[in-house]
Design a protein around this motif. Structure first.
Motif, PDB file in Angstrom:
ATOM      1  N   ASP A 109      59.180   3.581  26.818  1.00  0.00           N
ATOM      2  CA  ASP A 109      59.257   4.995  26.442  1.00  0.00           C
ATOM      3  C   ASP A 109      57.876   5.643  26.562  1.00  0.00           C
ATOM      4  O   ASP A 109      57.748   6.774  27.050  1.00  0.00           O
ATOM      5  N   ALA A 110      56.853   4.931  26.097  1.00  0.00           N
ATOM      6  CA  ALA A 110      55.497   5.457  26.147  1.00  0.00           C
ATOM      7  C   ALA A 110      55.035   5.644  27.590  1.00  0.00           C
ATOM      8  O   ALA A 110      54.412   6.660  27.937  1.00  0.00           O
ATOM      9  N   PHE A 111      55.349   4.682  28.447  1.00  0.00           N
ATOM     10  CA  PHE A 111      54.994   4.758  29.866  1.00  0.00           C
ATOM     11  C   PHE A 111      55.642   5.985  30.506  1.00  0.00           C
ATOM     12  O   PHE A 111      54.975   6.782  31.185  1.00  0.00           O
ATOM     13  N   ASP A 112      56.942   6.142  30.292  1.00  0.00           N
ATOM     14  CA  ASP A 112      57.665   7.261  30.899  1.00  0.00           C
ATOM     15  C   ASP A 112      57.137   8.598  30.376  1.00  0.00           C
ATOM     16  O   ASP A 112      57.003   9.567  31.140  1.00  0.00           O
ATOM     17  N   TRP A 113      56.848   8.661  29.069  1.00  0.00           N
ATOM     18  CA  TRP A 113      56.303   9.887  28.480  1.00  0.00           C
ATOM     19  C   TRP A 113      54.971  10.242  29.116  1.00  0.00           C
ATOM     20  O   TRP A 113      54.704  11.410  29.430  1.00  0.00           O
ATOM     21  N   CYS A 114      54.141   9.247  29.322  1.00  0.00           N
ATOM     22  CA  CYS A 114      52.824   9.477  29.894  1.00  0.00           C
ATOM     23  C   CYS A 114      52.906  10.039  31.307  1.00  0.00           C
ATOM     24  O   CYS A 114      52.217  11.000  31.654  1.00  0.00           O
ATOM     25  N   VAL A 115      53.770   9.457  32.114  1.00  0.00           N
ATOM     26  CA  VAL A 115      53.929   9.927  33.491  1.00  0.00           C
ATOM     27  C   VAL A 115      54.459  11.352  33.514  1.00  0.00           C
ATOM     28  O   VAL A 115      53.964  12.213  34.257  1.00  0.00           O
ATOM     29  N   GLU A 116      55.467  11.627  32.673  1.00  0.00           N
ATOM     30  CA  GLU A 116      56.087  12.953  32.665  1.00  0.00           C
ATOM     31  C   GLU A 116      55.185  14.013  32.047  1.00  0.00           C
ATOM     32  O   GLU A 116      55.095  15.142  32.561  1.00  0.00           O
ATOM     33  N   THR A 117      54.501  13.673  30.953  1.00  0.00           N
ATOM     34  CA  THR A 117      53.733  14.667  30.205  1.00  0.00           C
ATOM     35  C   THR A 117      52.317  14.863  30.747  1.00  0.00           C
ATOM     36  O   THR A 117      51.840  16.000  30.855  1.00  0.00           O
ATOM     37  N   LEU A 118      51.670  13.771  31.108  1.00  0.00           N
ATOM     38  CA  LEU A 118      50.267  13.840  31.522  1.00  0.00           C
ATOM     39  C   LEU A 118      50.075  13.705  33.025  1.00  0.00           C
ATOM     40  O   LEU A 118      49.006  14.015  33.544  1.00  0.00           O
ATOM     41  N   GLY A 119      51.105  13.197  33.708  1.00  0.00           N
ATOM     42  CA  GLY A 119      50.998  13.060  35.154  1.00  0.00           C
ATOM     43  C   GLY A 119      50.189  11.867  35.612  1.00  0.00           C
ATOM     44  O   GLY A 119      49.696  11.854  36.752  1.00  0.00           O
ATOM     45  N   VAL A 120      50.055  10.861  34.761  1.00  0.00           N
ATOM     46  CA  VAL A 120      49.298   9.664  35.132  1.00  0.00           C
ATOM     47  C   VAL A 120      50.047   8.411  34.689  1.00  0.00           C
ATOM     48  O   VAL A 120      50.862   8.448  33.760  1.00  0.00           O
ATOM     49  N   ILE A 121      49.768   7.306  35.374  1.00  0.00           N
ATOM     50  CA  ILE A 121      50.266   6.002  34.951  1.00  0.00           C
ATOM     51  C   ILE A 121      49.248   5.418  33.976  1.00  0.00           C
ATOM     52  O   ILE A 121      48.072   5.288  34.321  1.00  0.00           O
ATOM     53  N   PRO A 122      49.669   5.100  32.757  1.00  0.00           N
ATOM     54  CA  PRO A 122      48.700   4.626  31.765  1.00  0.00           C
ATOM     55  C   PRO A 122      48.069   3.298  32.170  1.00  0.00           C
ATOM     56  O   PRO A 122      48.704   2.474  32.852  1.00  0.00           O
ATOM     57  N   GLY A 123      46.823   3.108  31.771  1.00  0.00           N
ATOM     58  CA  GLY A 123      46.147   1.858  32.052  1.00  0.00           C
ATOM     59  C   GLY A 123      46.697   0.728  31.198  1.00  0.00           C
ATOM     60  O   GLY A 123      47.476   0.939  30.268  1.00  0.00           O
ATOM     61  N   THR A 124      46.299  -0.471  31.548  1.00  0.00           N
ATOM     62  CA  THR A 124      46.742  -1.625  30.775  1.00  0.00           C
ATOM     63  C   THR A 124      46.107  -1.606  29.391  1.00  0.00           C
ATOM     64  O   THR A 124      45.034  -1.051  29.181  1.00  0.00           O
ATOM     65  N   GLY A 125      46.787  -2.207  28.464  1.00  0.00           N
ATOM     66  CA  GLY A 125      46.270  -2.386  27.116  1.00  0.00           C
ATOM     67  C   GLY A 125      46.358  -3.845  26.764  1.00  0.00           C
ATOM     68  O   GLY A 125      45.735  -4.683  27.403  1.00  0.00           O
ATOM     69  N   GLY A 126      47.179  -4.153  25.782  1.00  0.00           N
ATOM     70  CA  GLY A 126      47.338  -5.546  25.410  1.00  0.00           C
ATOM     71  C   GLY A 126      48.246  -5.700  24.213  1.00  0.00           C
ATOM     72  O   GLY A 126      48.863  -4.737  23.748  1.00  0.00           O
ATOM     73  N   SER A 127      48.322  -6.907  23.717  1.00  0.00           N
ATOM     74  CA  SER A 127      49.145  -7.213  22.549  1.00  0.00           C
ATOM     75  C   SER A 127      48.252  -7.441  21.340  1.00  0.00           C
ATOM     76  O   SER A 127      47.078  -7.813  21.473  1.00  0.00           O
ATOM     77  N   HIS A 128      48.815  -7.218  20.158  1.00  0.00           N
ATOM     78  CA  HIS A 128      48.093  -7.377  18.899  1.00  0.00           C
ATOM     79  C   HIS A 128      48.835  -8.419  18.063  1.00  0.00           C
ATOM     80  O   HIS A 128      49.776  -8.071  17.342  1.00  0.00           O
ATOM     81  N   PRO A 129      48.445  -9.690  18.164  1.00  0.00           N
ATOM     82  CA  PRO A 129      49.167 -10.737  17.449  1.00  0.00           C
ATOM     83  C   PRO A 129      49.264 -10.501  15.947  1.00  0.00           C
ATOM     84  O   PRO A 129      50.289 -10.819  15.334  1.00  0.00           O
ATOM     85  N   LEU A 130      48.209  -9.922  15.366  1.00  0.00           N
ATOM     86  CA  LEU A 130      48.203  -9.701  13.922  1.00  0.00           C
ATOM     87  C   LEU A 130      49.360  -8.816  13.482  1.00  0.00           C
ATOM     88  O   LEU A 130      49.998  -9.066  12.453  1.00  0.00           O
ATOM     89  N   MET A 131      49.650  -7.786  14.264  1.00  0.00           N
ATOM     90  CA  MET A 131      50.619  -6.774  13.865  1.00  0.00           C
ATOM     91  C   MET A 131      51.940  -6.839  14.614  1.00  0.00           C
ATOM     92  O   MET A 131      52.877  -6.125  14.292  1.00  0.00           O
ATOM     93  N   GLY A 132      52.012  -7.661  15.663  1.00  0.00           N
ATOM     94  CA  GLY A 132      53.244  -7.693  16.441  1.00  0.00           C
ATOM     95  C   GLY A 132      53.488  -6.389  17.176  1.00  0.00           C
ATOM     96  O   GLY A 132      54.626  -5.918  17.282  1.00  0.00           O
ATOM     97  N   THR A 133      52.421  -5.796  17.683  1.00  0.00           N
ATOM     98  CA  THR A 133      52.529  -4.545  18.443  1.00  0.00           C
ATOM     99  C   THR A 133      51.852  -4.743  19.797  1.00  0.00           C
ATOM    100  O   THR A 133      51.147  -5.719  20.027  1.00  0.00           O
ATOM    101  N   HIS A 134      52.077  -3.791  20.695  1.00  0.00           N
ATOM    102  CA  HIS A 134      51.366  -3.793  21.966  1.00  0.00           C
ATOM    103  C   HIS A 134      51.114  -2.353  22.384  1.00  0.00           C
ATOM    104  O   HIS A 134      51.722  -1.416  21.861  1.00  0.00           O
ATOM    105  N   ASN A 135      50.179  -2.173  23.331  1.00  0.00           N
ATOM    106  CA  ASN A 135      49.806  -0.808  23.687  1.00  0.00           C
ATOM    107  C   ASN A 135      49.418  -0.693  25.144  1.00  0.00           C
ATOM    108  O   ASN A 135      49.292  -1.689  25.862  1.00  0.00           O
ATOM    109  N   ARG A 136      49.267   0.557  25.572  1.00  0.00           N
ATOM    110  CA  ARG A 136      48.639   0.904  26.842  1.00  0.00           C
ATOM    111  C   ARG A 136      47.644   2.007  26.533  1.00  0.00           C
ATOM    112  O   ARG A 136      47.822   2.774  25.572  1.00  0.00           O
TER     113      ARG A 136
END
Length: 247
Positions: A39-66
């Motif tokens: 969802d975040a990837f698609d939002w970024c392309v549609e709203t900002l016009g760019v493909i988001p860069g890589t991020g990573g995973s956060h083992p402590l919190m069980g989350t991931h990002n771009r």
């Protein structure tokens, strides 16, 4: 004169001797929450016009990002953090603690389901997180304690310290930032310019005077909060033109 004033003056003198401008928060992340990273990837392309860069995973919190670098002359080393719960991960944090940025909150997840990814919060970096949290506590603003977090990168493990409450709740309607402190390596050093830059930030809250008093004790050179309905409003220059985001 109240009995507490002498102690207050002593604390201010201590902060002055510690060179408050080195403590003063600077904008680090704008936090965009999403139900899923797709969802975040698609939002970024549609709203900002760019493909988001890589991020990573956060083992402590069980989350991931771009991540998207949005640094500008006024906001050096800033980025847009697109974050979501990683359904394949089991957090290493205590089972009694919630995920950061209120991501476990059912109301937030319902909003993300109905309206898609949205700006919910911001993170400010400081050089001395321990001292910054002491100042926050003096102002009766509890944004949690300093916790060490990390994520794997191609260059190795990237580690930082960040203020986290056990309940994961954002404070003062999300307008009071989470605080973060980096070591020798800063993540924006490895990011590619995507043509997005941050041009304006408006931090609004009915308790702006209280927040500005805290900001001055943190060493800020000017007030940062405006008295108005609670919210964060930002403007970004993007390949699709000027984009406004609001929490």
């Amino acid at each position: 004169m109240s009995p507490r004033e002498p102690a207050r003056r002593g604390f201010t003198h201590y902060l002055t001797n510690r060179k408050m401008p080195q403590v003063a928060p600077r904008l680090e992340h704008l936090v965009i929450a999403a139900r899923t990273l797709k969802d975040a990837f698609d939002w970024c392309v549609e709203t900002l016009g760019v493909i988001p860069g890589t991020g990573g995973s956060h083992p402590l919190m069980g989350t991931h990002n771009r991540l998207i670098p949005i640094d500008s002359q006024g906001y050096p080393s800033a980025d847009l953090a697109l974050i979501a719960i990683d359904p394949s991960a089991t957090p290493t944090r205590s089972s009694n603690d919630a995920r950061w940025f209120d991501l476990d909150d059912a109301n937030l997840q319902e909003r993300l389901l109905k309206h898609g990814p949205q700006l919910i919060h911001w993170v400010a970096r400081v050089d001395d997180l321990t001292l910054a949290l002491q100042i926050c506590n003096q102002h009766r603003v509890d944004i949690g304690g300093a916790v060490t977090a990390s994520r794997p990168t191609p260059e190795g493990i990237l580690s930082w310290q960040i203020s986290i409450r056990g309940d994961g709740a954002l404070q003062i309607d999300g307008v009071m930032p989470t605080l973060i402190s980096w070591g020798a390596t800063h993540p924006t050093n490895a990011m590619n310019d995507l043509g997005v830059s941050l041009t304006h930030v408006a931090l609004q809250h009915p308790e702006a005077s209280r927040l500005n008093a805290l900001w001055r004790d943190l060493g800020a050179q000017q007030d940062s909060f405006i008295t108005s309905e609670a919210g964060i409003n930002v403007q970004l220059t993007t390949p699709k033109g000027l984009v406004t985001l609001s929490s």
